[in-house]
Design an enzyme around this catalytic site. Structure first.
Site, PDB file in Angstrom:
ATOM      1  CB  CYS A   1       2.673  -3.853   4.677  1.00  0.00           C
ATOM      2  SG  CYS A   1       2.086  -2.167   4.730  1.00  0.00           S
TER       3      CYS A   1
ATOM      4  CE1 TYR B   1      -2.500   4.334  11.194  1.00  0.00           C
ATOM      5  CE2 TYR B   1      -1.879   3.122  13.181  1.00  0.00           C
ATOM      6  CZ  TYR B   1      -1.782   4.250  12.389  1.00  0.00           C
ATOM      7  OH  TYR B   1      -0.982   5.282  12.788  1.00  0.00           O
TER       8      TYR B   1
ATOM      9  CD  GLN C   1      -5.097  -8.676   5.070  1.00  0.00           C
ATOM     10  OE1 GLN C   1      -4.228  -8.865   4.212  1.00  0.00           O
ATOM     11  NE2 GLN C   1      -4.952  -7.795   6.036  1.00  0.00           N
TER      12      GLN C   1
HETATM   13  N1  SAH Z   1      -5.921  -4.889   9.554  1.00  0.00           N
HETATM   14  C1  SAH Z   1      -6.726  -4.326   8.516  1.00  0.00           C
HETATM   15  C2  SAH Z   1      -5.934  -3.683   7.393  1.00  0.00           C
HETATM   16  C3  SAH Z   1      -5.060  -2.595   7.769  1.00  0.00           C
HETATM   17  S1  SAH Z   1      -4.419  -1.790   6.364  1.00  0.00           S
HETATM   18  C4  SAH Z   1      -7.581  -5.365   7.883  1.00  0.00           C
HETATM   19  O1  SAH Z   1      -7.162  -6.503   7.762  1.00  0.00           O
HETATM   20  O2  SAH Z   1      -8.658  -5.034   7.440  1.00  0.00           O
HETATM   21  C5  SAH Z   1      -4.175  -0.184   7.025  1.00  0.00           C
HETATM   22  C6  SAH Z   1      -5.454   0.572   7.287  1.00  0.00           C
HETATM   23  O3  SAH Z   1      -5.122   1.836   7.877  1.00  0.00           O
HETATM   24  C7  SAH Z   1      -6.253   0.915   6.057  1.00  0.00           C
HETATM   25  O4  SAH Z   1      -7.545   0.390   6.208  1.00  0.00           O
HETATM   26  C8  SAH Z   1      -6.284   2.461   6.021  1.00  0.00           C
HETATM   27  O5  SAH Z   1      -7.513   2.973   5.567  1.00  0.00           O
HETATM   28  C9  SAH Z   1      -6.077   2.805   7.470  1.00  0.00           C
HETATM   29  N2  SAH Z   1      -5.504   4.128   7.779  1.00  0.00           N
HETATM   30  C10 SAH Z   1      -4.607   4.847   7.079  1.00  0.00           C
HETATM   31  N3  SAH Z   1      -4.266   5.973   7.729  1.00  0.00           N
HETATM   32  C11 SAH Z   1      -4.957   5.961   8.893  1.00  0.00           C
HETATM   33  C12 SAH Z   1      -5.012   6.861  10.014  1.00  0.00           C
HETATM   34  N4  SAH Z   1      -4.293   7.965  10.054  1.00  0.00           N
HETATM   35  N5  SAH Z   1      -5.814   6.529  11.042  1.00  0.00           N
HETATM   36  C13 SAH Z   1      -6.559   5.385  11.024  1.00  0.00           C
HETATM   37  N6  SAH Z   1      -6.537   4.504   9.990  1.00  0.00           N
HETATM   38  C14 SAH Z   1      -5.752   4.791   8.949  1.00  0.00           C
END
Ligand code: SAH
Length: 460
Positions: free
Chosen positions: A415, A319, A290
Site C-alpha cells: 500500500c 502480515y 477491507q
Molecule cells: N491482508 C490483510 C491485511 C494486511 S494489513 C487482510 O486483508 O486482512 C497489514 C497487517 O500487518 C495488519 O493487520 C497489521 O496488524 C499487521 N502487522 C503490522 N506489523 C506487523 C509485524 N511486524 N508482524 C506481523 N504483522 C504485522
C-alpha cells in the site's frame, strides 16, 4: 539544486506552469528550477498562484486562478470536497487518477529501487469509482440545539455542517447515519462535546456487507447508560430490515481514537457477514475488514495468479490480518501458514477459516520478523511467500529470513510504493527478480496507491 536564495517570496503572486504531481496530489511547478507545490493544480495547467510558504529547497503555493485548464480537470461532484480532505483527487478525471497511480509505482521503483524495464501494468480501476466504501465512521456534534453529523474540516475538529452525504460510501451507510442522527435528536440524546468532555453521542459507525446487504450500526457513546437507546433501537430495527446488528461502544476517554475498549451488543447478532469471491467473512464491530471488497477481489485474484498454485505448495502469508488472502490461498495450496501481530485479527482469521470449512490454514500471533526465522529453524520450507505489510513495509530481518527460506516465488502486496521499492531492492540484492507489477485502485478519489508484485528466485 541552486545554492542561491529561493527565487520566490512569501505572499508573492506569480504565474506558474505545472508539469508534475506529487503523490499527495498537489501540482508541481518550477520557478528557475525551484519547485512549488500547489494543491488542486494539475499537470499541464497554468495558474495564478500565491506563494504561502518558502523553504530552502521548495515552497508551497495556493491556487488563485487557473489560466489554462487541463482537459483532465473535472468538477468535483461532492459539495464539501474542498473543505473535507477525506478525498484528494475529485478534481481530476478518473483516467488521470489511474495513470497517476501507475506512474507513482513506476517512479518509486526507478528512483528508490533502481528497477526498470519490467512491465508495470495500467492500474486496474473501478467501473464506477463512487460509493465503494463499506464502512463509515462519522463524528456527531451539535448546532443550534440539534444533532449534526459530518466529517471534520481539513486539519481541524470542526464538523462540516453542510455535509449531507459521503459519495464514496455505500448509500445504505449514509441512510443509516441519517436515521440514527434524526432518531437520536428526536429522543433528546445529546452530542458529545470534546471541549468540556460532556454529552453522550460521539460517533456513528456503519458497516455493510456488499454481497449480503447486512448492516451493522455501532453507536459510540461517552457513557454506558443511555436509556433512550432502547427506543432508538426499536425505531431503527422496525424501519430498516437490512440492519442485523446494533452495537454500543463506550469511549469515556478524552481522545481522538474513535472506538473505546468496551463493546456491548444491543440488538441482533454480534457479527455481520460478507463475501469476497468464494470466501465468507464474519465481521464484528472491531474487526479489520477491507473497505472496498470489489477491488479487493481483483487484487487478490492477481495475487493468486502470481502465486501460481497447483495444490501442492506450502505457502506463508505474512502480515495476514484476518486471513483474507490466506483463505483464498488455502483453496489452492497444500498448506498455508499465516502470521500477524494483532491477536484479535488472528482470532478472526481462525474463525473465518472455520466458517469456510478450511482446514489447511494455520495462524500464528507474532511479529513476522521474529516468527519467520523461527519457522525456518523448525524446517518450514515454503514454496511461495505472500506479504501484505503496513505502510512502513517489511523489516530487514524479515526480508533476510524470506531470502534464506528460498521460496520459488514471492508475491508482494503493497500500500506504499516507496517502501515497496526499497524492499524490492533488498530482495533483488538477495537473488530475487521483480517480474511485473500490477497497481490496483482500492481507494478511488484518494491518493492511496496499492500494487501487487510478482517476484521470482533468480536461476543461478
Ligand atoms: N491482508 C490483510 C491485511 C494486511 S494489513 C487482510 O486483508 O486482512 C497489514 C497487517 O500487518 C495488519 O493487520 C497489521 O496488524 C499487521 N502487522 C503490522 N506489523 C506487523 C509485524 N511486524 N508482524 C506481523 N504483522 C504485522
Amino acid at each position: 539544486m541552486a545554492k542561491s536564495a529561493p527565487p520566490v517570496k512569501k505572499n508573492e503572486i506569480i504565474e506558474l506552469h505545472f508539469e508534475d504531481i506529487t503523490h499527495e496530489g498537489a501540482g508541481v511547478g518550477k520557478v528557475n528550477g525551484f519547485p512549488l507545490f500547489v494543491p488542486y493544480a494539475l499537470p499541464g495547467e497554468k495558474a495564478k498562484v500565491k506563494v504561502i510558504n518558502v523553504k530552502k529547497n521548495f515552497g508551497f503555493g495556493k491556487l488563485i486562478e487557473t489560466l489554462h485548464v487541463s482537459e483532465e480537470r473535472v468538477v468535483p461532484p461532492c459539495n464539501v470536497y474542498y473543505k473535507c480532505g477525506g478525498c484528494q483527487l475529485q478534481h481530476m478525471s478518473y483516467k488521470m487518477q489511474l495513470e497517476m497511480k501507475q506512474n507513482q509505482v513506476k517512479n518509486a521503483l526507478k528512483k528508490i529501487g533502481h528497477i526498470e524495464g519490467i512491465p508495470i501494468h495500467e492500474t486496474i480501476g473501478m467501473e464506477d469509482p463512487w460509493r465503494y466504501r463499506n464502512k463509515v465512521q462519522i463524528p456527531v456534534g451539535a448546532k443550534d440545539g440539534n444533532l449534526i453529523t459530518g466529517f471534520y474540516r481539513k486539519r481541524s475538529h470542526d464538523i462540516i455542517e453542510d455535509m449531507e452525504r459521503c459519495i464514496i460510501t455505500d448509500e445504505v451507510n449514509d441512510r443509516m447515519v441519517d436515521a440514527v442522527r434524526e432518531t437520536a435528536d428526536r429522543l433528546g440524546i445529546s452530542a458529545y462535546n470534546e471541549e468540556n468532555h460532556q454529552g453522550v453521542l460521539r460517533h456513528i459507525m456503519v458497516r455493510s456487507g456488499k454481497v449480503t446487504n447486512e448492516t451493522m450500526i455501532v453507536i459510540v457513546t461517552r457513557k454506558e447508560k443511555v436509556p433512550e437507546l432502547k427506543q432508538l433501537i426499536k425505531e431503527i430495527t422496525n424501519t430498516y430490515p437490512e440492519v442485523k446488528s446494533i452495537v454500543q461502544n463506550i469511549n469515556a476517554e478524552k481522545t481522538n481514537v474513535i472506538l473505546g475498549k468496551k463493546t456491548k451488543l444491543l440488538w441482533g447478532t454480534e457479527y455481520i457477514y460478507d463475501e469476497i469471491g468464494e470466501v465468507r467473512f464474519a465481521i464484528s464491530a472491531k474487526s479489520f475488514y477491507q473497505v472496498n471488497p470489489l477491488q479487493t477481489k481483483k487484487l487478490y485474484d492477481k495475487a493468486m495468479e502470481y502465486a501460481a498454485l497447483t495444490g501442492n505448495e506450502t505457502v506463508i502469508d505474512a502480515y495476514c490480518g484476518i486471513g483474507t488472502i490466506s483463505l483464498f490461498l488455502a483453496k489452492k495450496a497444500k498448506k498455508v501458514y499465516g502470521v500477524e501481530v494483532v491477536p484479535e485479527a488472528i482470532s478472526d482469521a481462525k474463525a473465518n477459516a472455520k466458517l469456510n470449512g478450511i482446514e489447511n490454514a494455520e495462524f500464528f500471533v507474532g511479529q513476522a520478523e521474529k516468527v519467520m526465522p523461527w519457522w525456518k529453524a523448525q524446517g518450514l520450507n515454503p514454496d511461495v511467500i505472500v506479504v501484505d505489510p503496513p505502510r512502513k513495509g517489511c523489516d530487514e530481518q524479515f526480508l533476510q529470513a524470506m531470502i534464506e527460506m528460498k521460496p520459488d516465488r514471492i508475491v508482494y502486496v503493497s500500500c506504499n510504493p516507496s517502501t515497496l521499492a526499497r524492499d524490492l531492492r533488498f530482495l533483488e540484492d538477495g537473488g530475487y527478480d521483480t517480474k511485473e507489477v500490477q497497481p490496483v485502485d482500492m481507494f478511488p478519489q484518494t491518493t492511496h496507491c496499492e500494487a501487487v508484485v510478482r517476484i521470482e528466485r533468480r536461476v543461478q
